[in-house]
Design an enzyme around this catalytic site. Sequence first.
Site, PDB file in Angstrom:
ATOM      1  N   SER A 189       0.847  -1.198   0.000  1.00  0.00           N
ATOM      2  CA  SER A 189       0.000   0.000   0.000  1.00  0.00           C
ATOM      3  C   SER A 189       0.880   1.246   0.000  1.00  0.00           C
ATOM      4  O   SER A 189       1.669   1.459   0.920  1.00  0.00           O
ATOM      5  CB  SER A 189      -0.885   0.011   1.241  1.00  0.00           C
ATOM      6  OG  SER A 189      -1.360   1.325   1.453  1.00  0.00           O
ATOM      7  N   HIS A 222      -1.313  -1.380  -4.273  1.00  0.00           N
ATOM      8  CA  HIS A 222      -2.558  -1.018  -3.584  1.00  0.00           C
ATOM      9  C   HIS A 222      -2.602   0.492  -3.367  1.00  0.00           C
ATOM     10  O   HIS A 222      -1.679   1.076  -2.777  1.00  0.00           O
ATOM     11  CB  HIS A 222      -2.622  -1.765  -2.249  1.00  0.00           C
ATOM     12  CG  HIS A 222      -3.898  -1.593  -1.501  1.00  0.00           C
ATOM     13  ND1 HIS A 222      -5.021  -2.347  -1.746  1.00  0.00           N
ATOM     14  CD2 HIS A 222      -4.238  -0.758  -0.487  1.00  0.00           C
ATOM     15  CE1 HIS A 222      -5.991  -1.985  -0.924  1.00  0.00           C
ATOM     16  NE2 HIS A 222      -5.540  -1.019  -0.148  1.00  0.00           N
ATOM     17  N   ASP A 235      -4.763   3.637  -1.839  1.00  0.00           N
ATOM     18  CA  ASP A 235      -5.824   3.991  -0.895  1.00  0.00           C
ATOM     19  C   ASP A 235      -6.339   5.393  -1.171  1.00  0.00           C
ATOM     20  O   ASP A 235      -5.619   6.373  -1.018  1.00  0.00           O
ATOM     21  CB  ASP A 235      -5.280   3.920   0.536  1.00  0.00           C
ATOM     22  CG  ASP A 235      -5.024   2.487   0.956  1.00  0.00           C
ATOM     23  OD1 ASP A 235      -5.985   1.701   0.929  1.00  0.00           O
ATOM     24  OD2 ASP A 235      -3.871   2.155   1.291  1.00  0.00           O
ATOM     25  N   MET A 290      -8.988   8.196  -0.091  1.00  0.00           N
ATOM     26  CA  MET A 290      -9.841   8.604   1.046  1.00  0.00           C
ATOM     27  C   MET A 290     -10.344  10.027   0.821  1.00  0.00           C
ATOM     28  O   MET A 290      -9.603  10.880   0.319  1.00  0.00           O
ATOM     29  CB  MET A 290      -9.029   8.565   2.346  1.00  0.00           C
ATOM     30  CG  MET A 290      -8.349   7.227   2.594  1.00  0.00           C
ATOM     31  SD  MET A 290      -7.574   7.185   4.214  1.00  0.00           S
ATOM     32  CE  MET A 290      -6.603   5.663   4.084  1.00  0.00           C
ATOM     33  N   HIS A 306      -8.399   1.040  -3.824  1.00  0.00           N
ATOM     34  CA  HIS A 306      -9.289   0.855  -2.674  1.00  0.00           C
ATOM     35  C   HIS A 306      -9.958   2.190  -2.373  1.00  0.00           C
ATOM     36  O   HIS A 306      -9.330   3.089  -1.819  1.00  0.00           O
ATOM     37  CB  HIS A 306      -8.437   0.349  -1.491  1.00  0.00           C
ATOM     38  CG  HIS A 306      -9.197   0.171  -0.222  1.00  0.00           C
ATOM     39  ND1 HIS A 306      -8.563  -0.025   0.991  1.00  0.00           N
ATOM     40  CD2 HIS A 306     -10.525   0.137   0.047  1.00  0.00           C
ATOM     41  CE1 HIS A 306      -9.477  -0.165   1.939  1.00  0.00           C
ATOM     42  NE2 HIS A 306     -10.671  -0.062   1.401  1.00  0.00           N
ATOM     43  N   MET A 323     -12.121   4.507  -0.351  1.00  0.00           N
ATOM     44  CA  MET A 323     -12.760   4.753   0.948  1.00  0.00           C
ATOM     45  C   MET A 323     -13.434   6.113   0.846  1.00  0.00           C
ATOM     46  O   MET A 323     -12.995   7.110   1.435  1.00  0.00           O
ATOM     47  CB  MET A 323     -11.698   4.713   2.059  1.00  0.00           C
ATOM     48  CG  MET A 323     -11.245   3.286   2.364  1.00  0.00           C
ATOM     49  SD  MET A 323      -9.660   3.225   3.202  1.00  0.00           S
ATOM     50  CE  MET A 323      -8.566   3.317   1.787  1.00  0.00           C
ATOM     51  N   MET A 356     -11.509  -5.854   5.811  1.00  0.00           N
ATOM     52  CA  MET A 356     -10.615  -4.929   6.514  1.00  0.00           C
ATOM     53  C   MET A 356     -10.207  -5.528   7.857  1.00  0.00           C
ATOM     54  O   MET A 356     -11.045  -6.030   8.610  1.00  0.00           O
ATOM     55  CB  MET A 356     -11.306  -3.582   6.756  1.00  0.00           C
ATOM     56  CG  MET A 356     -11.542  -2.731   5.516  1.00  0.00           C
ATOM     57  SD  MET A 356     -10.057  -2.309   4.592  1.00  0.00           S
ATOM     58  CE  MET A 356      -9.107  -1.378   5.794  1.00  0.00           C
ATOM     59  N   ASP A 415      -6.584  -6.302   4.626  1.00  0.00           N
ATOM     60  CA  ASP A 415      -5.915  -5.006   4.562  1.00  0.00           C
ATOM     61  C   ASP A 415      -5.893  -4.381   5.953  1.00  0.00           C
ATOM     62  O   ASP A 415      -6.946  -4.141   6.546  1.00  0.00           O
ATOM     63  CB  ASP A 415      -6.705  -4.117   3.583  1.00  0.00           C
ATOM     64  CG  ASP A 415      -6.093  -2.739   3.375  1.00  0.00           C
ATOM     65  OD1 ASP A 415      -5.001  -2.475   3.920  1.00  0.00           O
ATOM     66  OD2 ASP A 415      -6.722  -1.934   2.662  1.00  0.00           O
TER      67      ASP A 415
HETATM   68  C1  DX5 Z   1      -6.174   1.653   5.740  1.00  0.00           C
HETATM   69  C2  DX5 Z   1      -5.735   1.321   4.331  1.00  0.00           C
HETATM   70  C3  DX5 Z   1      -4.626   0.349   4.265  1.00  0.00           C
HETATM   71  C4  DX5 Z   1      -3.349   0.819   4.906  1.00  0.00           C
HETATM   72  C5  DX5 Z   1      -2.622  -0.360   5.416  1.00  0.00           C
HETATM   73  O1  DX5 Z   1      -7.375   2.339   5.689  1.00  0.00           O
HETATM   74  O2  DX5 Z   1      -6.805   0.773   3.601  1.00  0.00           O
HETATM   75  O3  DX5 Z   1      -4.384  -0.065   2.926  1.00  0.00           O
HETATM   76  O4  DX5 Z   1      -2.503   1.502   4.048  1.00  0.00           O
HETATM   77  O5  DX5 Z   1      -1.503   0.081   6.085  1.00  0.00           O
HETATM   78  P1  DX5 Z   1      -0.758  -0.846   7.139  1.00  0.00           P
HETATM   79  O6  DX5 Z   1      -0.248  -2.025   6.404  1.00  0.00           O
HETATM   80  O7  DX5 Z   1       0.304   0.047   7.660  1.00  0.00           O
HETATM   81  O8  DX5 Z   1      -1.791  -1.227   8.192  1.00  0.00           O
HETATM   82 ZN    ZN Z   2      -6.389  -0.186   1.618  1.00  0.00          ZN
END
Ligand code: DX5
Ligand code: ZN
Length: 226
Positions: free
Chosen positions: A6, A31, A33, A35, A64, A66, A135, A173
């Site tokens: 990620s 990956h 993320d 947000m 991903h 969010m 998650m 994740d």
């Molecule tokens: C959290 C993200 C993850 C995050 C994971 O909301 O969806 O993808 O980056 O990070 P680690 O591996 O540090 O928990």
């Molecule tokens: Zn993620």
Amino acid sequence: MQVAPSLLSCDFSKIGEEVIRVDKGGADLIHLDVMDGHFVPNLTIGPAVIKSIRQYTELPFDVHLMIDRPLDYIDVFADAGADIITFHIEALSDVGETIDKIRSLGIKAGLAIKPGTPPEVVYPYLDRLYMVLVMTVEPGFGGQSFMADMMPKVTAVKSECSKRGLDVLVEVDGGISEKTVSAAAEVGVDICVSGTGVFKAKDTAEAIRLLRNCGAEPAQALRRSL
Ligand code: DX5
Ligand code: ZN
């Protein structure tokens, strides 16, 4: 076990180099993320950044989302180069319509569930999904602790799929490292996402290899230590 680093934990001032680092280190997917500050209390990258790094790797982009109203943004993430788009069932969106929109653009669809969401809610959509994302932290931030008590949800999704003859991947994740990945491997997780576990490791390739081997030391390393 496939490994999806990620980028949330990378050095964003040199994000292109970071993509190359994990690609060379043996990652299977990248990956990303996304947000929006509404669905989760954090803001990250959007389609422009994803598009700008598409040139640095041929690895699949595992996006991903969010965000609220994911349906409104499928086109822009498709255009940015997403190969898989995963959105949250808890987001304000027509779930079936959003899956169909993703698939209509030739992209693989994933459905994510937060820790408080039961696995059964994804069952009506399984036949249209490439992947279910379970998650293992509350979404929003990297560096949190792995919730091992989410593993029964993986088992539930896996057994529902096998009962119905469906081949849907399960991704986990949050909080995945060489120490926690074995719990995921035991219940048959297909893809693990790791942010801090990969980007903060001293040796990127070694961290990815350990995750792929589900935390086990390879025979060679064992021999060396004898
Ligand atoms: C959290 C993200 C993850 C995050 C994971 O909301 O969806 O993808 O980056 O990070 P680690 O591996 O540090 O928990
Ligand atoms: Zn993620």
